[in-house]
Design a protein around this motif. Structure first.
Motif, mmCIF file in Angstrom:
data_model
loop_
_atom_site.group_PDB
_atom_site.id
_atom_site.type_symbol
_atom_site.label_atom_id
_atom_site.label_comp_id
_atom_site.label_asym_id
_atom_site.label_seq_id
_atom_site.Cartn_x
_atom_site.Cartn_y
_atom_site.Cartn_z
ATOM 1 N N ILE A 133 0.844 -1.204 0.000
ATOM 2 C CA ILE A 133 0.000 0.000 0.000
ATOM 3 C C ILE A 133 0.876 1.250 0.000
ATOM 4 C CG2 ILE A 133 -1.593 1.377 1.413
ATOM 5 C CD1 ILE A 133 -2.908 -1.318 2.236
ATOM 6 N N ILE A 134 1.894 1.263 0.856
ATOM 7 C CA ILE A 134 2.799 2.414 0.911
ATOM 8 C C ILE A 134 3.473 2.616 -0.444
ATOM 9 C CG2 ILE A 134 4.958 3.292 1.910
ATOM 10 C CD1 ILE A 134 4.070 1.922 4.565
ATOM 11 N N ALA A 135 3.997 1.540 -1.039
ATOM 12 C CA ALA A 135 4.674 1.652 -2.335
ATOM 13 C C ALA A 135 3.723 2.161 -3.412
ATOM 14 C CB ALA A 135 5.263 0.296 -2.741
ATOM 15 N N ALA A 136 2.493 1.650 -3.423
ATOM 16 C CA ALA A 136 1.524 2.061 -4.448
ATOM 17 C C ALA A 136 1.119 3.523 -4.282
ATOM 18 C CB ALA A 136 0.296 1.159 -4.397
ATOM 19 N N GLU A 137 0.809 3.931 -3.059
ATOM 20 C CA GLU A 137 0.417 5.327 -2.817
ATOM 21 C C GLU A 137 1.567 6.275 -3.119
ATOM 22 O OE1 GLU A 137 -2.515 6.622 -2.080
ATOM 23 O OE2 GLU A 137 -3.595 4.752 -1.756
ATOM 24 N N ALA A 138 2.771 5.896 -2.700
ATOM 25 C CA ALA A 138 3.939 6.744 -2.938
ATOM 26 C C ALA A 138 4.261 6.814 -4.428
ATOM 27 C CB ALA A 138 5.136 6.221 -2.145
ATOM 28 N N SER A 139 4.156 5.693 -5.118
ATOM 29 C CA SER A 139 4.414 5.660 -6.549
ATOM 30 C C SER A 139 3.399 6.495 -7.314
ATOM 31 C CB SER A 139 4.395 4.209 -7.043
ATOM 32 O OG SER A 139 4.709 4.156 -8.406
ATOM 33 N N ALA A 140 2.130 6.399 -6.932
ATOM 34 C CA ALA A 140 1.093 7.202 -7.582
ATOM 35 C C ALA A 140 1.370 8.685 -7.396
ATOM 36 C CB ALA A 140 -0.281 6.839 -7.023
ATOM 37 N N THR A 141 1.851 9.045 -6.221
ATOM 38 C CA THR A 141 2.201 10.446 -5.956
ATOM 39 C C THR A 141 3.423 10.854 -6.778
ATOM 40 O OG1 THR A 141 1.290 10.326 -3.729
ATOM 41 C CG2 THR A 141 2.866 12.083 -4.147
ATOM 42 N N ALA A 142 4.398 9.964 -6.891
ATOM 43 C CA ALA A 142 5.646 10.278 -7.583
ATOM 44 C C ALA A 142 5.464 10.437 -9.082
ATOM 45 C CB ALA A 142 6.683 9.198 -7.310
ATOM 46 N N PHE A 143 4.632 9.589 -9.655
ATOM 47 C CA PHE A 143 4.580 9.532 -11.114
ATOM 48 C C PHE A 143 3.270 10.044 -11.699
ATOM 49 C CE2 PHE A 143 7.598 6.296 -9.640
ATOM 50 C CZ PHE A 143 8.750 6.863 -10.175
ATOM 51 N N SER A 144 2.498 10.736 -10.899
ATOM 52 C CA SER A 144 1.252 11.323 -11.366
ATOM 53 C C SER A 144 1.542 12.631 -12.092
ATOM 54 C CB SER A 144 0.331 11.581 -10.169
ATOM 55 O OG SER A 144 -0.730 12.409 -10.529
ATOM 56 N N ALA A 145 0.854 12.837 -13.212
ATOM 57 C CA ALA A 145 1.029 14.093 -13.947
ATOM 58 C C ALA A 145 0.477 15.272 -13.146
ATOM 59 C CB ALA A 145 0.342 13.999 -15.302
#
Length: 184
Positions: A133-145
């Motif tokens: 969950i942490i990786a997914a939420e952080a990744s979505a934040t990192a790579f979101s336009a």
């Protein structure tokens, strides 16, 4: 906030980076969570907790900052970020403790909701789910336009000990400083 401590045998590599943006914070947090998931066979113990703050960002921020101070006060000394050099690994094998203090807005589902409700049991499965969950939420934040302010990663503090290549921790030292850890 969510806190996951994972004791792991092996070497630790320092991360360099300046957190100038939410995206950079998300990228680093996601990478740490993924690295821990990849090292699952080395885990010895874990602990976590979570709190929910419905629309009260000031209380959430205060709780996050208190938790950061509590965890950082366990260290006898800290190496400043600019002194941690990527790739500088050495010294004797040791046990390491990695602490992730993470603020996720809108993240109260799955194991996070169970932790908040006191229904989660510390196990390898629950730690894996939490790190995913942490990786997914952080990744979505990192790579979101475009960053969605209603969800995603809003804060992260990543700590590890030992922070110096010549420092060695014993299981007894870890048990003294981290009595909340549960053997996996």
């Amino acid at each position: 906030s969510i806190v996951a401590n994972t004791g792991a045998d092996g070497d630790a590599e320092g991360m360099e980076g300046s957190l100038f943006s939410v995206q950079k914070m998300g990228e680093i947090t996601s990478e740490v969570a993924l690295t821990l998931l990849r090292q699952r066979s080395n885990w010895q113990a874990a602990s976590f907790d979570a709190s929910a703050f419905s629309d009260n960002l000031e209380d959430a921020e205060r709780a996050f900052n208190r938790r950061v101070i509590t965890e950082r006060s366990k260290f006898e000394n800290e190496n400043p970020r600019d002194m941690v050099t990527r790739g500088k690994i050495g010294g004797a094998p040791t046990v390491a403790v990695v602490t992730m203090i993470v603020g996720i807005k809108g993240g109260g589902r799955g194991v996070v909701a169970d932790i908040c409700n006191g229904q989660a049991r510390i196990s390898e499965k629950s730690v894996v789910e939490l790190l995913e969950i942490i990786a997914a939420e952080a990744s979505a934040t990192a790579f979101s336009a475009t960053h969605d302010p209603s969800s995603g990663l809003v804060g992260a503090e990543l700590l590890w000990t030992p922070s110096s290549p010549d420092e060695v921790l014993t299981r007894q030292q870890i048990r003294t400083d981290y009595p909340e850890l549960v053997d996996l």
